[in-house]
Design a protein around this motif. Structure first.
Motif, PDB file in Angstrom:
ATOM      1  N   ASP A 103       0.620   2.163  -0.287  1.00 32.50           N
ATOM      2  CA  ASP A 103       0.217   0.706  -0.252  1.00 32.50           C
ATOM      3  C   ASP A 103      -1.059   0.676   0.622  1.00 32.50           C
ATOM      4  O   ASP A 103      -1.192   0.887   1.550  1.00 32.50           O
ATOM      5  CB  ASP A 103       1.127  -0.192   0.370  1.00 32.50           C
ATOM      6  N   LEU A 152      -6.812  -3.362  -2.468  1.00 32.07           N
ATOM      7  CA  LEU A 152      -7.549  -2.562  -3.661  1.00 32.07           C
ATOM      8  C   LEU A 152      -8.842  -1.977  -3.193  1.00 32.07           C
ATOM      9  O   LEU A 152      -9.544  -0.943  -3.564  1.00 32.07           O
ATOM     10  CB  LEU A 152      -7.842  -3.604  -4.843  1.00 32.07           C
ATOM     11  N   PHE A 173      -4.192   5.518  -6.270  1.00 34.15           N
ATOM     12  CA  PHE A 173      -3.888   5.097  -7.323  1.00 34.15           C
ATOM     13  C   PHE A 173      -2.861   6.108  -8.460  1.00 34.15           C
ATOM     14  O   PHE A 173      -1.994   5.707  -8.997  1.00 34.15           O
ATOM     15  CB  PHE A 173      -4.944   4.342  -8.190  1.00 34.15           C
ATOM     16  N   GLY A 218       3.410  -8.372  -9.760  1.00 40.21           N
ATOM     17  CA  GLY A 218       2.194  -7.903  -8.929  1.00 40.21           C
ATOM     18  C   GLY A 218       2.436  -8.367  -7.424  1.00 40.21           C
ATOM     19  O   GLY A 218       3.275  -9.043  -7.119  1.00 40.21           O
ATOM     20  N   ALA A 243      -0.121  -8.473  -3.608  1.00 40.07           N
ATOM     21  CA  ALA A 243      -1.210  -7.725  -2.901  1.00 40.07           C
ATOM     22  C   ALA A 243      -0.967  -6.614  -2.115  1.00 40.07           C
ATOM     23  O   ALA A 243       0.100  -6.390  -1.463  1.00 40.07           O
ATOM     24  CB  ALA A 243      -1.913  -8.937  -1.850  1.00 40.07           C
ATOM     25  N   GLN A 263      -0.550  -3.773  -3.208  1.00 43.09           N
ATOM     26  CA  GLN A 263       0.432  -2.665  -4.464  1.00 43.09           C
ATOM     27  C   GLN A 263      -0.367  -2.588  -5.645  1.00 43.09           C
ATOM     28  O   GLN A 263       0.551  -2.534  -6.731  1.00 43.09           O
ATOM     29  CB  GLN A 263       1.685  -3.092  -4.195  1.00 43.09           C
ATOM     30  N   ALA A 264      -1.238  -2.697  -5.950  1.00 44.97           N
ATOM     31  CA  ALA A 264      -1.991  -2.537  -7.302  1.00 44.97           C
ATOM     32  C   ALA A 264      -1.657  -1.346  -7.886  1.00 44.97           C
ATOM     33  O   ALA A 264      -1.298  -1.403  -9.309  1.00 44.97           O
ATOM     34  CB  ALA A 264      -3.676  -2.763  -7.155  1.00 44.97           C
ATOM     35  N   ASN A 265      -1.711  -0.104  -7.190  1.00 36.83           N
ATOM     36  CA  ASN A 265      -1.096   1.023  -7.900  1.00 36.83           C
ATOM     37  C   ASN A 265       0.366   1.032  -8.260  1.00 36.83           C
ATOM     38  O   ASN A 265       0.881   1.303  -9.487  1.00 36.83           O
ATOM     39  CB  ASN A 265      -1.357   2.258  -6.954  1.00 36.83           C
ATOM     40  N   ALA A 316       2.241  -1.769  -8.739  1.00 36.01           N
ATOM     41  CA  ALA A 316       2.500  -2.837  -9.636  1.00 36.01           C
ATOM     42  C   ALA A 316       2.221  -2.178 -11.104  1.00 36.01           C
ATOM     43  O   ALA A 316       3.093  -2.204 -11.970  1.00 36.01           O
ATOM     44  CB  ALA A 316       1.777  -3.555  -9.432  1.00 36.01           C
ATOM     45  N   ALA A 317       0.997  -1.556 -11.106  1.00 40.43           N
ATOM     46  CA  ALA A 317       0.444  -0.920 -12.486  1.00 40.43           C
ATOM     47  C   ALA A 317       1.604   0.165 -12.934  1.00 40.43           C
ATOM     48  O   ALA A 317       1.880   0.019 -14.330  1.00 40.43           O
ATOM     49  CB  ALA A 317      -0.723  -0.372 -12.329  1.00 40.43           C
TER      50      ALA A 317
END
Length: 243
Positions: free
Chosen positions: A94, A97, A105, A146, A148, A150-152, A154-155
């Motif tokens: 985590d 971004l 990622f 989604g 904040a 945790q973009a990787n 979540a994707a």
């Protein structure tokens, strides 16, 4: 003699949710193929054998296609069948971004999504031939909504949901089902490190006002394994967090 008990393969089964799934399926009469990157806890093996079920441990990383192949091959070599696969192995890295590197990622996507794909592809091929089987993928509420930092993650989890629905459509005509579970906040090693203030803030968002237990995710997995008319679904287990 052909094995009569059902057989489940579980990735990332050394601790937490994966371990709970292993014990739950053993109690339900399944023999097991367990997997993890580290050596399995002997106490887990003992617990399963005390229940009266057989289990085999395959050490390895699911990002390695060889490990995926070995997990499935071991099921057929030892038990001559594979009824259920639970893709549970996963990691987090985590960061916001702007601070997240491409390596951060890729590492999460490789384990969570590619690892799930690797095992699913090998198992799916075998299940199509035997005209039966069930694949259960561990997604997350983060993959649905989604988060904040945790973009990787979540994707990767959103990708698992898309993969699940596609596999369900491809497998249906040969009675191979595929579903996903989207846990919310579950009491595991990952959540144990949260600071009290963060824990309190999260609890305020959960109508049931507590974190879930690994066994509650495990019982959801068993339901999906046993119900022959459920496929292509995402079962959310989050205490009402995403209502």
């Amino acid at each position: 003699m052909k094995n009569e008990a059902k057989v489940v393969a579980i990735t990332g089964s050394s601790r937490g949710i994966g371990r709970a799934i292993a014990v739950t399926f053993a109690k339900a009469g399944y023999d097991l193929i367990l997997n993890g990157r580290q050596t399995v806890d002997p106490e887990l093996i003992t617990e399963i054998e005390t229940i009266g079920r057989q289990c085999v441990f395959v050490q390895g990383d699911v990002t390695d296609e060889t490990t995926a192949t070995q997990i499935v091959a071991t099921a057929f070599e030892r038990f001559e069948r594979l009824d259920v696969v639970v893709n549970n192995a996963g990691i987090t890295k985590d960061k916001l971004l702007m601070a997240m590197s491409a390596a951060d990622f890729k590492a999460v996507v490789d384990v969570n999504l590619m690892g799930t794909f690797n095992v699913t592809q090998v198992a799916f091929t075998k299940m199509l031939r035997q005209r039966s089987g069930c694949i259960i993928n561990l997604a997350s509420v983060i993959g649905q909504h989604g988060n904040a930092g945790q973009a990787n993650y979540a994707a990767s989890k959103a990708g698992i949901i898309g993969l699940t629905k596609s596999v369900a459509k491809e497998g249906a005509k040969r009675h191979v089902r595929c579903n996903a579970i989207a846990p919310g906040m579950i009491a595991t090693d990952m959540t144990a490190v949260l600071k009290p203030a963060m824990t309190d803030a999260i609890l305020a968002q959960i109508p049931l006002n507590r974190f879930g237990e690994p066994e509650e995710v495990a019982s959801a997995a068993l339901f999906l394994a046993e119900n022959q008319y459920v496929t292509g679904q995402v079962l959310t287990v989050d205490g009402g967090m995403t209502i």
